[in-house]
Design an enzyme around this catalytic site. Structure first.
Site, PDB file in Angstrom:
ATOM      1  N   ALA A   9       0.801  -1.229   0.000  1.00 18.43           N
ATOM      2  CA  ALA A   9       0.000   0.000   0.000  1.00 18.43           C
ATOM      3  C   ALA A   9       0.832   1.277   0.000  1.00 18.43           C
ATOM      4  CB  ALA A   9      -0.944  -0.002   1.212  1.00 18.43           C
ATOM      5  N   ARG A  12       4.641   2.496  -5.162  1.00 24.67           N
ATOM      6  CA  ARG A  12       4.182   3.318  -6.283  1.00 24.67           C
ATOM      7  C   ARG A  12       2.807   2.886  -6.765  1.00 24.67           C
ATOM      8  NH1 ARG A  12       9.833   2.762  -7.078  1.00 24.67           N
ATOM      9  NH2 ARG A  12       9.490   0.652  -7.898  1.00 24.67           N
ATOM     10  N   GLY A  74      -1.125  -7.895  -9.225  1.00 20.71           N
ATOM     11  CA  GLY A  74      -0.431  -7.144 -10.259  1.00 20.71           C
ATOM     12  C   GLY A  74       1.074  -7.364 -10.218  1.00 20.71           C
ATOM     13  N   ASN A 103      -0.109  -6.920 -16.593  1.00 20.00           N
ATOM     14  CA  ASN A 103      -0.410  -5.532 -16.949  1.00 20.00           C
ATOM     15  C   ASN A 103      -1.917  -5.323 -16.931  1.00 20.00           C
ATOM     16  OD1 ASN A 103      -0.467  -2.907 -18.222  1.00 20.00           O
ATOM     17  ND2 ASN A 103       1.634  -3.369 -18.910  1.00 20.00           N
ATOM     18  N   HIS A 131      11.495   0.803 -19.030  1.00 18.35           N
ATOM     19  CA  HIS A 131      10.884   1.142 -17.735  1.00 18.35           C
ATOM     20  C   HIS A 131      11.768   2.093 -16.950  1.00 18.35           C
ATOM     21  CE1 HIS A 131       8.350  -2.381 -18.511  1.00 18.35           C
ATOM     22  NE2 HIS A 131       7.525  -1.854 -17.630  1.00 18.35           N
ATOM     23  N   LYS A 135      12.737  -0.391 -11.245  1.00 18.51           N
ATOM     24  CA  LYS A 135      12.061  -1.673 -11.445  1.00 18.51           C
ATOM     25  C   LYS A 135      12.974  -2.816 -11.037  1.00 18.51           C
ATOM     26  CE  LYS A 135       9.523  -4.320 -14.920  1.00 18.51           C
ATOM     27  NZ  LYS A 135       8.483  -4.649 -13.897  1.00 18.51           N
ATOM     28  N   GLY A 141       7.131  -8.318 -16.735  1.00 17.22           N
ATOM     29  CA  GLY A 141       6.120  -9.363 -16.846  1.00 17.22           C
ATOM     30  C   GLY A 141       5.313  -9.225 -18.117  1.00 17.22           C
TER      31      GLY A 141
HETATM   32  N1  LIG Z   1       0.194  -5.581 -13.358  1.00 15.76           N
HETATM   33  C1  LIG Z   1       0.388  -4.295 -13.604  1.00 15.76           C
HETATM   34  O1  LIG Z   1      -0.416  -3.632 -14.302  1.00 15.76           O
HETATM   35  C2  LIG Z   1       1.568  -3.621 -12.996  1.00 15.76           C
HETATM   36  C3  LIG Z   1       2.447  -4.361 -12.260  1.00 15.76           C
HETATM   37  N2  LIG Z   1       3.486  -3.765 -11.614  1.00 15.76           N
HETATM   38  C4  LIG Z   1       4.286  -4.635 -10.747  1.00 15.76           C
HETATM   39  O2  LIG Z   1       3.903  -4.370  -9.408  1.00 15.76           O
HETATM   40  C5  LIG Z   1       5.000  -4.614  -8.532  1.00 15.76           C
HETATM   41  C6  LIG Z   1       5.219  -3.403  -7.653  1.00 15.76           C
HETATM   42  O3  LIG Z   1       5.638  -2.360  -8.466  1.00 15.76           O
HETATM   43  P1  LIG Z   1       5.848  -0.909  -7.778  1.00 15.76           P
HETATM   44  O4  LIG Z   1       4.601  -0.492  -7.085  1.00 15.76           O
HETATM   45  O5  LIG Z   1       6.456  -0.025  -8.789  1.00 15.76           O
HETATM   46  O6  LIG Z   1       6.960  -1.259  -6.678  1.00 15.76           O
HETATM   47  P2  LIG Z   1       7.283  -0.469  -5.327  1.00 15.76           P
HETATM   48  O7  LIG Z   1       8.597  -0.974  -4.871  1.00 15.76           O
HETATM   49  O8  LIG Z   1       7.058   0.990  -5.509  1.00 15.76           O
HETATM   50  O9  LIG Z   1       6.129  -0.974  -4.315  1.00 15.76           O
HETATM   51  C7  LIG Z   1       6.149  -2.246  -3.720  1.00 15.76           C
HETATM   52  C8  LIG Z   1       5.645  -2.076  -2.291  1.00 15.76           C
HETATM   53  O10 LIG Z   1       5.477  -3.372  -1.726  1.00 15.76           O
HETATM   54  C9  LIG Z   1       5.989  -3.352  -0.404  1.00 15.76           C
HETATM   55  N3  LIG Z   1       6.301  -4.714   0.027  1.00 15.76           N
HETATM   56  C10 LIG Z   1       7.433  -5.425  -0.180  1.00 15.76           C
HETATM   57  N4  LIG Z   1       7.321  -6.640   0.366  1.00 15.76           N
HETATM   58  C11 LIG Z   1       6.079  -6.695   0.934  1.00 15.76           C
HETATM   59  C12 LIG Z   1       5.359  -7.679   1.645  1.00 15.76           C
HETATM   60  N5  LIG Z   1       5.922  -8.862   1.929  1.00 15.76           N
HETATM   61  N6  LIG Z   1       4.105  -7.400   2.069  1.00 15.76           N
HETATM   62  C13 LIG Z   1       3.556  -6.175   1.823  1.00 15.76           C
HETATM   63  N7  LIG Z   1       4.180  -5.182   1.155  1.00 15.76           N
HETATM   64  C14 LIG Z   1       5.434  -5.462   0.718  1.00 15.76           C
HETATM   65  C15 LIG Z   1       7.187  -2.429  -0.478  1.00 15.76           C
HETATM   66  O11 LIG Z   1       7.555  -1.956   0.820  1.00 15.76           O
HETATM   67  C16 LIG Z   1       6.651  -1.328  -1.393  1.00 15.76           C
HETATM   68  O12 LIG Z   1       5.982  -0.321  -0.648  1.00 15.76           O
HETATM   69  C17 LIG Z   1       6.163  -5.006  -9.437  1.00 15.76           C
HETATM   70  O13 LIG Z   1       6.237  -6.412  -9.513  1.00 15.76           O
HETATM   71  C18 LIG Z   1       5.762  -4.447 -10.790  1.00 15.76           C
HETATM   72  O14 LIG Z   1       6.327  -5.162 -11.878  1.00 15.76           O
HETATM   73  C19 LIG Z   1       3.725  -2.413 -11.691  1.00 15.76           C
HETATM   74  C20 LIG Z   1       2.899  -1.630 -12.449  1.00 15.76           C
HETATM   75  C21 LIG Z   1       1.752  -2.175 -13.173  1.00 15.76           C
HETATM   76  O1  LIG Z   2       7.347  -2.281 -12.740  1.00 17.78           O
HETATM   77  C1  LIG Z   2       6.570  -1.566 -13.437  1.00 17.78           C
HETATM   78  O2  LIG Z   2       6.500  -0.316 -13.388  1.00 17.78           O
HETATM   79  C2  LIG Z   2       5.650  -2.297 -14.351  1.00 17.78           C
HETATM   80  N1  LIG Z   2       5.624  -3.598 -14.269  1.00 17.78           N
HETATM   81  C3  LIG Z   2       4.744  -4.453 -14.998  1.00 17.78           C
HETATM   82  C4  LIG Z   2       5.544  -5.455 -15.806  1.00 17.78           C
HETATM   83  O3  LIG Z   2       6.605  -5.910 -15.263  1.00 17.78           O
HETATM   84  O4  LIG Z   2       5.100  -5.801 -16.915  1.00 17.78           O
HETATM   85  C5  LIG Z   2       3.690  -3.694 -15.779  1.00 17.78           C
HETATM   86  C6  LIG Z   2       4.151  -2.387 -16.337  1.00 17.78           C
HETATM   87  O5  LIG Z   2       5.070  -2.640 -17.382  1.00 17.78           O
HETATM   88  C7  LIG Z   2       4.774  -1.519 -15.275  1.00 17.78           C
END
Ligand SMILES: NC(=O)C1=CN([C@@H]2O[C@H](COP(=O)(O)OP(=O)(O)OC[C@H]3O[C@@H](n4cnc5c(N)ncnc54)[C@H](O)[C@@H]3O)[C@@H](O)[C@H]2O)C=CC1
Ligand SMILES: O=C(O)C1=N[C@H](C(=O)O)C[C@H](O)C1
Length: 246
Positions: A9, A12, A74, A103, A131, A135, A141
């Site tokens: 929570a 980002r 996600g 995504n 990216h 990341k 993914g």
């Molecule tokens: N499916 C989608 O549309 C998207 C997927 N992503 C993915 O989402 C993931 C997170 O990306 P961001 O938010 O940029 O990373 P981030 O590093 O900004 O946020 C991750 C958060 O999770 C927390 N965290 C770590 N371990 C944890 C645990 N065991 N329990 C609870 N919280 C925990 C961290 O402290 C941090 O606040 C990545 O795997 C990224 O690839 C990112 C953007 C879009």
């Molecule tokens: O880490 C990110 O920011 C994102 N991660 C996802 C991925 O690994 O595909 C989705 C999006 O590209 C943003």
């Protein structure tokens, strides 16, 4: 009213999800959990949303499934083995569905779909994902799933491998090989999330590109997932293509 808990929570994406849930008339944010927080407040949720880290997500999904929650994931880093593990947890626990999508961006999902449809018609296909430098995983993914979809479509159509005469390569120069599709990852300050699928044929190149300009762009797909997960036909769903009727 859908009660929603968010894992990651303070991250980002997780912070963006909290804002989106709080702005949704049919949802209530009941838990906002981050690293080292206790997960117990999540038990009050109908749906948990995980945007954490590839190294953390599996234990979170296990906890949520064991507590009978629906889970929208996600967080990236899922391979066939991890998906099989999630299936085994769901078999062992009768409640809750899991939706995993690399995504949630509507445009990105369409990009993957267009690339999958076009791939059998071109001799060569390669993927470039770009990216922000914070990341954790590479390739993304999205790129990994795009390559899998492209490779499967080409396999079904009997399209041969992309030609490549490389015999002398500086390690890494040709990118990662995902099911025979080369994937290249750029990490650059100033970027959010971007991907190009390059399809090359005889005298032509088709480029399918998607740009995520901010993280709010993922929220319509995330909220769609939260609204849909309970009614999905399968216990585990990968991608939101079916939610979009693709
Ligand atoms: N499916 C989608 O549309 C998207 C997927 N992503 C993915 O989402 C993931 C997170 O990306 P961001 O938010 O940029 O990373 P981030 O590093 O900004 O946020 C991750 C958060 O999770 C927390 N965290 C770590 N371990 C944890 C645990 N065991 N329990 C609870 N919280 C925990 C961290 O402290 C941090 O606040 C990545 O795997 C990224 O690839 C990112 C953007 C879009
Ligand atoms: O880490 C990110 O920011 C994102 N991660 C996802 C991925 O690994 O595909 C989705 C999006 O590209 C943003």
């Amino acid at each position: 009213m859908i009660k929603v808990g968010v894992l990651g929570a303070r991250g980002r994406m997780g912070a963006e999800v909290c804002r989106a849930v709080e702005g949704a008339d049919d949802m209530e944010l009941v838990a906002a959990v981050d690293q080292d927080d206790v997960r117990d407040p999540l038990a009050a949720a109908d749906v948990a949303v995980d945007f954490t880290h590839p190294d953390a997500v599996m234990d979170n999904v296990r906890w949520c499934v064991e507590h009978g929650l629906h889970v929208v994931v996600g967080t990236t880093g899922f391979d066939a083995s991890r998906l099989d593990t999630v299936r085994s947890w769901l078999t062992a626990h009768g409640k809750g569905n899991v939706l995993i999508a690399p995504n949630f961006g509507i445009g990105a999902v369409l990009m993957m779909h267009f690339a999958q449809k076009a791939a059998p018609f071109f001799e060569s296909v390669e993927i470039i994902e770009l990216h922000h430098p914070n990341k954790a995983d590479a390739p993304s993914g999205t790129a990994h799933r795009t390559a899998e979809l492209v490779a499967a479509a080409r396999g079904e159509a009997g399209t041969g491998p992309s030609p490549d005469a490389t015999t002398a390569e500086l390690k890494g120069a040709r990118g990662a090989d995902v099911d025979g599709v080369r994937v290249h990852a750029v990490r650059l300050s100033g970027l959010i999330a971007h991907q190009e699928v390059l399809l090359g044929g005889h005298g032509e190149v088709l480029t399918v590109r998607h740009d995520s300009m901010n993280r709010e762009s993922f929220m319509p797909g995330v909220l769609l997932g939260v609204r849909s997960v309970a009614g999905l036909p399968d216990r585990l769903t990968v991608g939101i293509e079916s939610l979009l009727g693709l």
